[in-house]
Write an enzyme that holds these catalytic residues in place. Structure first.
Site, PDB file in Angstrom:
ATOM      1  N   SER A 184     -24.108  42.113  24.539  1.00 52.31           N
ATOM      2  CA  SER A 184     -25.417  41.912  24.663  1.00 52.31           C
ATOM      3  C   SER A 184     -26.195  42.857  25.904  1.00 52.31           C
ATOM      4  CB  SER A 184     -25.731  40.478  25.057  1.00 52.31           C
ATOM      5  OG  SER A 184     -25.182  40.026  26.225  1.00 52.31           O
ATOM      6  N   LYS A 230     -32.377  42.180  25.569  1.00 49.12           N
ATOM      7  CA  LYS A 230     -33.610  41.476  25.914  1.00 49.12           C
ATOM      8  C   LYS A 230     -35.140  42.253  25.670  1.00 49.12           C
ATOM      9  CE  LYS A 230     -31.838  37.984  27.731  1.00 49.12           C
ATOM     10  NZ  LYS A 230     -32.047  36.331  27.304  1.00 49.12           N
ATOM     11  N   GLU A 237     -40.137  34.508  32.645  1.00 50.17           N
ATOM     12  CA  GLU A 237     -39.230  33.898  33.471  1.00 50.17           C
ATOM     13  C   GLU A 237     -37.957  34.951  33.422  1.00 50.17           C
ATOM     14  OE1 GLU A 237     -39.475  33.206  30.430  1.00 50.17           O
ATOM     15  OE2 GLU A 237     -37.391  33.551  29.755  1.00 50.17           O
TER      16      GLU A 237
HETATM   17  C1  LIG Z   1     -26.824  40.920  29.123  1.00 49.84           C
HETATM   18  C2  LIG Z   1     -27.394  39.397  28.534  1.00 49.84           C
HETATM   19  N1  LIG Z   1     -26.685  39.066  27.650  1.00 49.84           N
HETATM   20  C3  LIG Z   1     -27.004  37.604  27.512  1.00 49.84           C
HETATM   21  C4  LIG Z   1     -27.992  36.749  28.245  1.00 49.84           C
HETATM   22  C5  LIG Z   1     -28.045  35.358  27.895  1.00 49.84           C
HETATM   23  O1  LIG Z   1     -29.287  35.044  27.252  1.00 49.84           O
HETATM   24  P1  LIG Z   1     -29.228  34.705  25.722  1.00 49.84           P
HETATM   25  O2  LIG Z   1     -28.478  33.466  25.520  1.00 49.84           O
HETATM   26  O3  LIG Z   1     -30.714  34.321  25.384  1.00 49.84           O
HETATM   27  O4  LIG Z   1     -28.755  35.839  25.027  1.00 49.84           O
HETATM   28  C6  LIG Z   1     -28.626  37.483  29.202  1.00 49.84           C
HETATM   29  C7  LIG Z   1     -29.634  36.660  29.973  1.00 49.84           C
HETATM   30  O5  LIG Z   1     -30.300  37.122  31.000  1.00 49.84           O
HETATM   31  C8  LIG Z   1     -28.258  39.067  29.553  1.00 49.84           C
HETATM   32  O6  LIG Z   1     -29.154  39.672  30.500  1.00 49.84           O
END
Ligand SMILES: Cc1ncc(COP(=O)(O)O)c(C=O)c1O
Lengths: 425, 254
Positions: free
Chosen positions: A391, A102, A124
């Protein structure tokens, strides 16, 4: 890897999309007129920033010196045996400052906020990772910061609420509607329309009205740009598949974009299947949603016959969203990417597996991607190279996970107890 | 028509029940309202403040849909007031844009206000409204540029809705000071009547707005009166007397 090329990309992502903010029939701007001026201002500022070498260098310097980019690619050798022997490569976005991808987007949007001369940011957040990243960048750049978070999420992600407050942000629990991410987004838009003179809305994913889906993608595409080079360099070829979890879709678009032109590379997004698609308690928008309009863009969404948004369900707060970014809707329809659901149970199994085989505790969101990679690996076999976007890290999820696993153990113990001496309890 | 501003009430269908909401709408007409804005309940009402959210939430949870809205349109039409639907875009799209336009016209509706649909995205709706001979009302805001103001006003039929403040719906102690300027900007480029909404709740405020606008829109104050009513009958009496107070206001023009 030179700095400028990282954010220097056109509106066309190599997928034939030409109208700004449109991805085939998806995207656009379904917003009150009062917000159009602010969206235009943001769009113009973003276009001029993107063309400005100074901006790109400032952003890259922050990504390198503050956030820790480039993030490594780690081969998960012990995990491989659970994936039919396929080689699993983890793009380590969990190692970013604040613990997830993020921050990539937030650093870009916060620099933009300074550029347009606004002093306050709002955001948000679902899992709290985007809120923490925004609070962090706000502290770094001296901006005041308000984060909207569904009341339900403030409970399951209490650690991140504390982190945001430590960083000096105001966290407002949202008590309307389903009290989760979708309602937090509604509140943030209401704040924005009221305070637009001083305030910029730092949106956390590739959903929302134009320019957010394009801009957030561009700030996140560094993930795939790096990973593509890293994999080519280390393995001498492209991966067979690139795998990511999909909430709003920012980490997935972030890693997919660099590979969109590589037709031989399969792109797989994993949505939150919650208790299972058949139960209706899930967040698998692309699997079982319908096209419509939510939060300012046309895309797929979970909706009932009256066009009301259906509340989503997932153990993962970050994937618990009934909408999805419009570019994913387009990639789905054109079959350039495919999307599958992963249940809570499958994700938690992968969560435990990665922790125990590699010493990496993933975010529960990312565990959905891992679960998908394990299945795909069994399908593709030992020669396959699968790149997974890890992620985020799982620190924020330790409470959820310990509750989840303890519960499983306690149930048996409790059942024993109950059978032996119910009256003693 | 008397030389005075029109009075427009807003109430959502389905609060506290579908029947009671229709009775309340008819009661506002009985109190002197000229046009009733019939709200389609929506789960994500991004332009609405807490008062309207609270009422709409009840209706959404009860599963109120377009069929109920069309019944309300018929009820209001029978009362003699002009029914105009107010809907966020997704419920219309889900129902079917053409089908919505046809059914709304058949029920006696004059048109629709679409708060999150800007003309840039509205070609399908504009075509459907034209085919059904319906008014289509888009919003302008204090932040609208001159170019957008002209583009939006020329896409409207019936009237132009001027959002008087930068913000969401809800009663305010003072009516916006930027509204008169916004109305003047619309007047300069359009011959359509201009209605002002957001924040009006009292007869005095209605009189103030009636001094410079062609119509005064009151929403949250009516919803508040219903929310505070002991029972539906008390709610209907309260909205009727509020309508009467406001109707005196629009005839005063401060
Ligand atoms: C570690 C992590 N991965 C994925 C997401 C999902 O968001 P996005 O689909 O935009 O990557 C989040 C959202 O809070 C997150 O914290």
């Amino acid at each position: 890897m030179s700095a400028p090329s990282r954010t220097d990309n056109g509106v066309d992502a190599g997928n034939g999309v030409e109208v700004p903010g449109r991805f085939g029939p998806y995207g656009g701007r379904y917003v009150p007129e009062a917000l159009v001026a602010a969206l235009d201002e943001l769009d113009e500022a973003y276009r001029s920033a993107r063309a400005d070498l100074g901006f790109r260098e400032a952003l890259w310097a922050l990504q390198r010196d503050y956030s820790g980019r480039p993030t490594p690619v780690t081969e998960a050798k012990r995990l491989s045996q659970y994936a039919g022997g396929a080689r699993i490569l983890l793009k380590r976005e969990d190692l970013n400052h604040t613990g997830s991808h993020k921050i990539n987007n937030v650093l870009g949007q916060s620099l933009l906020t300074q550029r347009i001369g606004k002093s306050r940011v709002i955001a948000e957040t679902g899992a709290g990772q985007h809120g923490v990243a925004t609070a962090t960048a706000a502290a770094l750049m001296g901006l005041s910061c308000t984060v909207y978070m569904g009341e339900e999420d403030t409970r399951r992600q209490a650690l991140n609420v504390a982190r945001m407050r430590l960083l000096g942000a105001e966290v407002i629990p949202v008590t309307t509607g389903s009290r989760t991410l979708k309602d937090a987004i509604n509140e943030a838009f209401r704040d924005w329309v009221t305070n637009v003179e001083t305030t910029n809305y730092v949106f956390g994913t590739v959903a929302g009205p134009h320019p957010f889906p394009t801009m957030v993608r561009d700030f996140q595409r560094v993930i795939g740009d790096e990973a593509r080079e890293q994999v080519l360099e280390r393995f001498g070829r492209l991966p067979d598949a690139v795998v990511a979890c999909v909430g709003g879709g920012s980490n997935a678009i972030g890693i997919f974009t660099a590979f969109l032109g590589d037709d031989e590379v399969r792109l797989l997004g994993l949505e939150a299947g919650g208790d299972g698609i058949e139960t209706g308690r899930h967040a698998a928008t692309l699997t079982s949603g319908l096209p419509g309009v939510l939060h300012g863009a046309r895309s797929y969404l979970l909706q009932d016959e009256n066009g009301q948004t259906i509340e989503s369900h997932s153990i993962s707060a970050g994937l618990d969203y009934p909408g999805v970014g419009p570019e994913h809707a387009y990639l789905r329809d054109t079959a350039r990417a495919s999307y599958l659901p992963v249940t809570d149970a499958e994700a938690m199994k992968a969560f435990e597996l990665l922790s125990r085989t590699e010493g990496i505790i993933p975010a529960i969101e990312s565990a959905h991607a891992l679960a998908g990679a394990l299945v795909l690996g069994r399908e593709l076999g030992p020669d396959a190279l699968i790149l997974v976007n890890l992620s985020g890290r799982g620190d924020k999820d330790v409470a959820t996970a310990s509750e989840y696993f303890d519960l499983a153990e306690q149930t048996e113990a409790e059942r024993d107890l109950a059978e032996r001496a119910p009256e003693e309890q | 028509m008397e030389n005075r501003a029109a009075l427009i009430s807003y109430l959502p269908v389905g609060y506290p029940t579908v029947e009671a909401s229709i009775e309340a709408m008819v009661a506002t007409a009985g109190g002197g309202v000229d046009v009733v804005e019939i709200g389609v309940p929506y789960s994500d009402p991004g332009m609405d403040g807490p008062t309207i959210q609270q009422a709409v939430d009840v209706a959404v949870r009860a599963g109120v849909g377009m069929r109920d809205v069309l019944r309300a349109v018929e009820g209001v039409a029978e009362s003699g007031a002009v029914p105009v639907v107010m809907s966020y875009w997704n419920p219309i799209e889900r129902y079917g844009v053409d089908r919505f336009a046809r059914d709304l016209a058949a029920a006696g509706g004059a048109g629709a206000i679409t708060p999150d649909l800007i003309p840039d995205e509205a070609s399908e709706w504009i075509a459907a409204a034209d085919r059904a001979d319906l008014d289509r009302v888009f919003l302008v805001a204090p932040s609208s540029t001159d170019v957008r103001l002209a583009m939006t006003a020329s896409a409207c039929r019936g009237f132009v809705y001027a959002a008087s403040t930068m913000g969401v719906t809800g009663a305010r102690a003072e009516v916006s000071s930027v509204a008169p300027a916004l109305v003047a900007r619309v007047r300069a480029i359009s011959g359509l009547p201009v209605a002002v909404g957001l924040g009006v709740s009292t007869g005095a405020q209605a009189a103030e707005v009636a001094g410079y606008a062609d119509a005064v829109i009151v929403g949250s104050a009516f919803v508040r009166a219903l929310l505070d009513g002991r029972d539906p009958a008390a709610g209907a009496r309260a909205v009727q007397s509020l309508a009467a107070e406001l109707a005196v206001g629009v005839r005063q023009r401060s």
